[in-house]
Design a protein around this motif. Structure first.
Motif, PDB file in Angstrom:
ATOM      1  N   GLY A 125       0.779  -1.224   0.000  1.00 30.24           N
ATOM      2  CA  GLY A 125       0.000   0.000   0.000  1.00 30.24           C
ATOM      3  C   GLY A 125       0.812   1.276   0.000  1.00 30.24           C
ATOM      4  O   GLY A 125       0.250   2.375   0.029  1.00 30.24           O
ATOM      5  N   GLY A 126       2.126   1.154  -0.063  1.00 31.04           N
ATOM      6  CA  GLY A 126       2.979   2.332   0.013  1.00 31.04           C
ATOM      7  C   GLY A 126       3.830   2.547  -1.225  1.00 31.04           C
ATOM      8  O   GLY A 126       3.529   2.056  -2.319  1.00 31.04           O
ATOM      9  N   GLU A 127       4.932   3.253  -1.034  1.00 28.82           N
ATOM     10  CA  GLU A 127       5.816   3.595  -2.143  1.00 28.82           C
ATOM     11  C   GLU A 127       6.373   2.350  -2.835  1.00 28.82           C
ATOM     12  O   GLU A 127       6.468   2.307  -4.070  1.00 28.82           O
ATOM     13  N   ALA A 128       6.736   1.349  -2.048  1.00 31.40           N
ATOM     14  CA  ALA A 128       7.286   0.129  -2.642  1.00 31.40           C
ATOM     15  C   ALA A 128       6.269  -0.539  -3.563  1.00 31.40           C
ATOM     16  O   ALA A 128       6.610  -1.016  -4.656  1.00 31.40           O
ATOM     17  N   GLY A 129       5.005  -0.572  -3.135  1.00 32.32           N
ATOM     18  CA  GLY A 129       3.960  -1.154  -3.971  1.00 32.32           C
ATOM     19  C   GLY A 129       3.791  -0.388  -5.275  1.00 32.32           C
ATOM     20  O   GLY A 129       3.602  -0.988  -6.343  1.00 32.32           O
ATOM     21  N   GLU A 130       3.865   0.926  -5.200  1.00 25.82           N
ATOM     22  CA  GLU A 130       3.776   1.747  -6.412  1.00 25.82           C
ATOM     23  C   GLU A 130       4.948   1.467  -7.348  1.00 25.82           C
ATOM     24  O   GLU A 130       4.775   1.398  -8.575  1.00 25.82           O
ATOM     25  N   MET A 131       6.133   1.292  -6.790  1.00 23.82           N
ATOM     26  CA  MET A 131       7.313   1.005  -7.602  1.00 23.82           C
ATOM     27  C   MET A 131       7.180  -0.346  -8.299  1.00 23.82           C
ATOM     28  O   MET A 131       7.572  -0.511  -9.463  1.00 23.82           O
ATOM     29  N   LEU A 324      14.179  -0.073  -4.159  1.00 16.93           N
ATOM     30  CA  LEU A 324      12.910  -0.752  -3.897  1.00 16.93           C
ATOM     31  C   LEU A 324      12.949  -1.489  -2.565  1.00 16.93           C
ATOM     32  O   LEU A 324      12.016  -1.393  -1.753  1.00 16.93           O
ATOM     33  N   VAL A 325      14.034  -2.204  -2.315  1.00 12.80           N
ATOM     34  CA  VAL A 325      14.155  -2.943  -1.053  1.00 12.80           C
ATOM     35  C   VAL A 325      14.184  -1.979   0.126  1.00 12.80           C
ATOM     36  O   VAL A 325      13.555  -2.224   1.165  1.00 12.80           O
ATOM     37  N   GLU A 326      14.871  -0.865  -0.038  1.00 12.08           N
ATOM     38  CA  GLU A 326      14.936   0.126   1.043  1.00 12.08           C
ATOM     39  C   GLU A 326      13.556   0.741   1.299  1.00 12.08           C
ATOM     40  O   GLU A 326      13.179   0.980   2.456  1.00 12.08           O
ATOM     41  N   ALA A 327      12.806   0.996   0.232  1.00 11.22           N
ATOM     42  CA  ALA A 327      11.448   1.536   0.400  1.00 11.22           C
ATOM     43  C   ALA A 327      10.569   0.549   1.159  1.00 11.22           C
ATOM     44  O   ALA A 327       9.767   0.934   2.015  1.00 11.22           O
ATOM     45  N   ALA A 328      10.729  -0.733   0.844  1.00 15.68           N
ATOM     46  CA  ALA A 328       9.953  -1.762   1.541  1.00 15.68           C
ATOM     47  C   ALA A 328      10.349  -1.837   3.014  1.00 15.68           C
ATOM     48  O   ALA A 328       9.485  -1.911   3.899  1.00 15.68           O
ATOM     49  N   ARG A 329      11.640  -1.810   3.279  1.00 15.32           N
ATOM     50  CA  ARG A 329      12.102  -1.877   4.675  1.00 15.32           C
ATOM     51  C   ARG A 329      11.636  -0.671   5.488  1.00 15.32           C
ATOM     52  O   ARG A 329      11.233  -0.799   6.649  1.00 15.32           O
ATOM     53  N   SER A 330      11.659   0.496   4.864  1.00 17.82           N
ATOM     54  CA  SER A 330      11.194   1.706   5.547  1.00 17.82           C
ATOM     55  C   SER A 330       9.716   1.605   5.885  1.00 17.82           C
ATOM     56  O   SER A 330       9.286   1.997   6.982  1.00 17.82           O
ATOM     57  N   ALA A 331       8.938   1.080   4.960  1.00 15.56           N
ATOM     58  CA  ALA A 331       7.503   0.916   5.195  1.00 15.56           C
ATOM     59  C   ALA A 331       7.244  -0.075   6.317  1.00 15.56           C
ATOM     60  O   ALA A 331       6.367   0.145   7.162  1.00 15.56           O
ATOM     61  N   ILE A 332       8.021  -1.150   6.346  1.00 12.85           N
ATOM     62  CA  ILE A 332       7.846  -2.174   7.388  1.00 12.85           C
ATOM     63  C   ILE A 332       8.213  -1.602   8.764  1.00 12.85           C
ATOM     64  O   ILE A 332       7.502  -1.807   9.751  1.00 12.85           O
ATOM     65  N   ASP A 333       9.309  -0.855   8.810  1.00 17.46           N
ATOM     66  CA  ASP A 333       9.743  -0.273  10.081  1.00 17.46           C
ATOM     67  C   ASP A 333       8.734   0.741  10.620  1.00 17.46           C
ATOM     68  O   ASP A 333       8.585   0.908  11.830  1.00 17.46           O
ATOM     69  N   ALA A 334       8.037   1.415   9.698  1.00 19.73           N
ATOM     70  CA  ALA A 334       7.121   2.479  10.098  1.00 19.73           C
ATOM     71  C   ALA A 334       5.689   1.993  10.309  1.00 19.73           C
ATOM     72  O   ALA A 334       4.823   2.791  10.671  1.00 19.73           O
TER      73      ALA A 334
END
Length: 335
Positions: A125-131, A324-334
């Motif tokens: 649902g976040g930036e990683a999904g859009e990417m 992409l991996v960093e965007a996913a990790r950031s979303a998970i952490d937040a």
């Protein structure tokens, strides 16, 4: 009088033909591919999409669902290529099966990246999904919505698995993704690639010792009946589904039907995700009631698997894309 009659008849025939052609042009059927039939949530997602389209399109548009990968002769890893080339109009497909053609989809197969459902939702649902959706679209397919096959769990016929050493030498059926080969090789197992159509016979004969799949697949397919007596709940990866349409097909649709396809896909996806998650505890209870030994990992045991699979990240993060991996990790952490 005869000429006038003939003229009127000719005009009537032309008008009828034009009306028929117009109606034919308006009524359109799209083929939808899916791997599993409607006995499984995955297949039900595709059927729900078709049902919603039938209800709301006034006959302009219908979706015909083809389960069991029949449009690609049972080879589920060819589904995306077939959709991109136009052999398939649309699909409700697995990120795993499409990853050979869309490397970014390997994000979801990174072992132990997403610990829970909230993490999955944060990523999709976040930036990683859009990417990820941008990566799919860049390859000739229009992604519309997310669904979910669920967290994949491990089963085998030899004994309980609670630490990496328990997997040593076990032949584990995996899908046709190199990342899965690397994950189980890192755990000293013997990964054996085969389609789902071939998996159950292989488990029956003992050609392979185990497999990994969501609880819905284990339960509905009665995997315990082919010697899979031990199940480990380790949530090592989640398999989101994607509702998508061939780009050329999409471009031939008017804005009304495009919006209809998208909004019904989103609705069907949300419905299927909720259903899949709500049924998890009931499915687990049913599996246990059939005599399957279930192992739930402690935090320390889980961490041992995390550490044992770090080599997979070293190899695959550059292929997937560090951003992409960093965007996913950031979303998970937040989350």
């Amino acid at each position: 009088m005869t000429l006038s009659y003939l003229t009127r008849a000719a005009v009537l025939l032309v008008g009828t033909a034009a009306l028929t052609a117009s109606l034919s042009a308006q009524a359109r059927e799209l083929s939808v591919s899916t791997v599993l039939p409607d006995a499984f949530p995955w297949g039900q997602a595709a059927e729900k999409w078709a049902e919603l389209i039938e209800e709301r399109s006034d006959g302009r548009l219908t979706l015909r669902v083809y389960p069991n990968s029949q449009l690609v002769s049972g080879d589920q890893t060819r589904e995306f290529s077939a959709m991109r080339s136009g052999l398939i109009d649309a699909a409700v497909g697995s990120t795993i099966n499409w990853s050979p053609q869309v490397p970014e989809l390997n994000l979801f197969s990174l072992p132990f990246l997403m610990p829970d459902e909230a993490a999955v939702d944060a990523v999709t649902g976040g930036e990683a999904g859009e990417m990820v959706f941008e990566a799919i679209e860049s390859r000739g397919v229009i992604p519309l919505a997310w669904g979910e096959n669920g967290f994949r769990q491990l089963s085998n016929s030899q004994g309980p698995v609670s630490e990496p050493e328990d997997l040593e030498g076990l032949k584990i059926r995996v899908v046709g993704s190199p990342l899965f080969q690397d994950t189980f090789s890192a755990l000293d197992a013997d990964p054996t690639q085969m389609s789902w159509a071939d998996a159950k016979p292989a488990l029956t004969t003992g050609a392979v010792d185990g497999q990994e799949n969501p609880l819905s697949v284990f339960d509905v397919a009665r995997i315990d009946q082919v010697g899979q007596e031990y199940l480990t709940l380790w949530n090592y990866m989640n398999d989101p589904l994607v509702f998508a349409v061939n780009q050329n097909v999409w471009q031939t649709l008017d804005e009304v039907d495009r919006e209809l396809l998208r909004e019904t896909a989103i609705e069907a996806g949300k419905w299927e995700i909720a259903m899949t998650r709500e049924q998890e505890s009931e499915r687990l209870a049913s599996i246990q009631a059939r005599g399957v030994t279930v192992t739930e990992l402690t935090d320390e045991q889980h961490q041992a698997f995390v550490e044992a699979t770090q080599s997979v990240y070293e190899k695959w993060v550059p292929r997937i894309g560090e951003d992409l991996v960093e965007a996913a990790r950031s979303a998970i952490d937040a989350r």
